[in-house]
Design a protein around this motif. Structure first.
Motif, PDB file in Angstrom:
ATOM      1  N   PRO A   8       0.735  -1.275  -0.109  1.00  0.00           N
ATOM      2  CA  PRO A   8      -0.165  -0.129  -0.050  1.00  0.00           C
ATOM      3  C   PRO A   8       0.747   1.238   0.014  1.00  0.00           C
ATOM      4  O   PRO A   8       0.462   2.228  -0.634  1.00  0.00           O
ATOM      5  CB  PRO A   8      -0.928  -0.175   1.468  1.00  0.00           C
ATOM      6  CG  PRO A   8      -1.059  -1.563   1.412  1.00  0.00           C
ATOM      7  CD  PRO A   8       0.323  -2.339   1.090  1.00  0.00           C
ATOM      8  N   LEU A  13      -2.078   5.932  -3.200  1.00  0.00           N
ATOM      9  CA  LEU A  13      -3.526   5.788  -2.913  1.00  0.00           C
ATOM     10  C   LEU A  13      -4.603   6.805  -3.165  1.00  0.00           C
ATOM     11  O   LEU A  13      -5.319   6.518  -3.442  1.00  0.00           O
ATOM     12  CB  LEU A  13      -3.360   5.153  -1.699  1.00  0.00           C
ATOM     13  CG  LEU A  13      -2.893   3.605  -1.503  1.00  0.00           C
ATOM     14  CD1 LEU A  13      -2.924   2.911  -0.265  1.00  0.00           C
ATOM     15  CD2 LEU A  13      -3.532   2.626  -2.542  1.00  0.00           C
ATOM     16  N   VAL A 118      -4.294  -2.784  -6.440  1.00  0.00           N
ATOM     17  CA  VAL A 118      -4.708  -3.134  -5.150  1.00  0.00           C
ATOM     18  C   VAL A 118      -4.981  -4.394  -4.947  1.00  0.00           C
ATOM     19  O   VAL A 118      -4.715  -4.864  -3.603  1.00  0.00           O
ATOM     20  CB  VAL A 118      -6.110  -2.440  -4.929  1.00  0.00           C
ATOM     21  CG1 VAL A 118      -6.675  -2.329  -3.699  1.00  0.00           C
ATOM     22  CG2 VAL A 118      -5.690  -0.703  -5.315  1.00  0.00           C
ATOM     23  N   THR A 121      -1.768  -6.527  -3.276  1.00  0.00           N
ATOM     24  CA  THR A 121      -1.279  -6.242  -1.909  1.00  0.00           C
ATOM     25  C   THR A 121      -1.076  -7.476  -1.087  1.00  0.00           C
ATOM     26  O   THR A 121      -1.744  -8.362  -1.281  1.00  0.00           O
ATOM     27  CB  THR A 121      -2.068  -4.928  -1.285  1.00  0.00           C
ATOM     28  OG1 THR A 121      -3.388  -5.360  -1.364  1.00  0.00           O
ATOM     29  CG2 THR A 121      -1.817  -3.708  -2.033  1.00  0.00           C
ATOM     30  N   LEU A 129      -8.757  -3.577   1.339  1.00  0.00           N
ATOM     31  CA  LEU A 129      -8.430  -2.312   0.379  1.00  0.00           C
ATOM     32  C   LEU A 129      -9.218  -2.623  -0.815  1.00  0.00           C
ATOM     33  O   LEU A 129      -9.564  -1.471  -1.279  1.00  0.00           O
ATOM     34  CB  LEU A 129      -7.085  -2.862   0.185  1.00  0.00           C
ATOM     35  CG  LEU A 129      -5.767  -1.975   1.152  1.00  0.00           C
ATOM     36  CD1 LEU A 129      -4.330  -2.515   0.545  1.00  0.00           C
ATOM     37  CD2 LEU A 129      -5.933  -0.470   1.073  1.00  0.00           C
ATOM     38  N   ALA A 133     -11.493   0.732  -1.944  1.00  0.00           N
ATOM     39  CA  ALA A 133     -11.244   1.216  -3.557  1.00  0.00           C
ATOM     40  C   ALA A 133     -12.666   1.266  -4.276  1.00  0.00           C
ATOM     41  O   ALA A 133     -12.878   2.303  -4.644  1.00  0.00           O
ATOM     42  CB  ALA A 133     -10.000   0.317  -4.139  1.00  0.00           C
TER      43      ALA A 133
END
Length: 389
Positions: A8, A13, A118, A121, A129, A133
């Protein structure tokens, strides 16, 4: 070859999530804008369905190639969406088909690339996450209906589209530094790397086929409900076109709320504990739309459908990445998403024109949700059987 998994802190981000919110707005733009477009261009439901098809077939084409150059796809995707918005600002019906195809191509690149980055990760953060998102994507979807409604009332649609084009171009420029980072080699499962030092074979092809079908059905369902509910409200409830977008706002508002709730619930419960009830809730809300009723029940049905739909996509993609990591096969799975987003809303337009009833056409997303439920229940039974042997 080993996948270069993203952390991340390696990713911008704030810009990515902000851009994702803009893509959410653009993805659902056609639904709230459709009543105004239909009146200006004097088009039938079957012609309106072609606009959905153009956008999401464009998404399908570019989703396939995204895994080969993920970061380049992210930057180029936002640039293409900006170009599509600028074109749409000056379009009539014929040019709008090309503009929506261009939008779809850009969305295919940017949405798939963001999910891939993403999704690669750490496994313990992936579900949260991805849900976060897609929460920002849904925020953009929520903002879209009132924004389009306001622009229609003030007759300022062209300035709005040009402003959004500038914002999307800005995101593309802000993401340019990603091109200096080394591209991942997406061939190995990310979770496999966490437990083994050697290579591990990818899941069998039928694994990707199953997820392609499920995501085809889900994205088609989401775009069918969100895309047609404004026209449904305008036509059957007698709400003026500029205010009919309140129904779409309700759908996307509940969707974003449920993604926010799910993101927090995932700290305490498993993904499976949320996925099945959410899909059942979405099916119940869609079923209500097929029945004759007044304004209040329509808005309740839309709210229930949105609440159920919210967690489904990020949880399904989290399951996909848990097994496949950054496999290049993920590209055509996401291409199936775009294909579903094209075919199911288009099918609704054809059913509506053929039967003379847009309400009847909501049987299309209901059937898709029923099939998703069957896949989920079948997968749960197989999972329990495997754990008992």
């Amino acid at each position: 070859m080993t996948a270069d998994r993203s952390r991340p802190m390696d990713l911008p981000l704030v810009t990515m999530f902000g851009g994702f919110a803009l893509t959410g707005l653009v993805t659902v733009l056609l639904g709230p804008a459709l009543p105004g477009m239909s009146e200006r261009w004097h088009i039938a439901d079957s012609q309106a369905g072609l606009l959905f098809a153009a956008q999401f077939f464009g998404t399908t084409l570019t989703s396939i190639v995204t895994p080969w150059r993920v970061r380049l796809s992210l930057v180029a995707g936002y640039a293409l969406v900006a170009a599509g918005m600028a074109t749409l600002a000056f379009a009539g019906y014929a040019v709008a088909i090309a503009a929506f195809a261009l939008l779809g191509m850009g969305l295919g690149l940017s949405l798939t690339a963001t999910n891939l980055l993403v999704g690669s990760t750490d496994a313990d953060r992936r579900g949260r996450l991805l849900t976060r998102a897609n929460f920002f994507w849904a925020v953009g979807a929520v903002v879209c209906p009132p924004l389009i409604g306001l622009a229609e009332r003030l007759q300022q649609m062209r300035p709005l589209l040009l402003f959004l084009a500038v914002m999307l171009a800005f995101v593309s420029v802000r993401l340019l530094p990603l091109l200096r980072m080394k591209e991942a080699e997406p061939n190995v499962s990310a979770d496999a790397e966490q437990h083994q030092t050697g290579k591990q074979a990818e899941p069998p092809i039928y694994f990707f086929l199953i997820f392609a079908v499920i995501l085809f059905l889900y994205v088609g369902t989401e775009n069918s409900i969100g895309g047609w509910i404004t026209e449904y409200s305008h036509r059957f409830l007698g709400i003026p076109a500029a205010r009919a977008s309140l129904a779409a706002l309700t759908f996307w508002l509940m969707l974003v709320a449920s993604r926010g709730i799910a993101s927090e619930l995932l700290r305490k419960v498993s993904e499976a504990a949320i996925l099945l009830p959410a899909t059942m809730l979405a099916a119940a809300g869609t079923l209500l739309l097929l029945l004759r009723h007044g304004t209040a029940v329509v808005f309740v049905a839309v709210a229930v459908a949105g609440l159920g739909c919210g967690p489904v996509f990020p949880l399904l993609t989290s399951r996909l990445f848990a097994r496949s990591g950054s496999s290049r096969h993920v590209g055509w799975v996401f291409a199936a998403c775009g294909c579903g987003g094209a075919i199911l809303p288009w099918t609704m337009g054809l059913v509506s024109t053929g039967t003379g009833s847009l309400r009847t056409a909501f049987a299309v997303p209901l059937a898709a949700l029923a099939m998703i439920l069957l896949f989920i229940l079948s997968g749960s039974r197989h999972g329990r059987a495997a754990s008992e042997t």
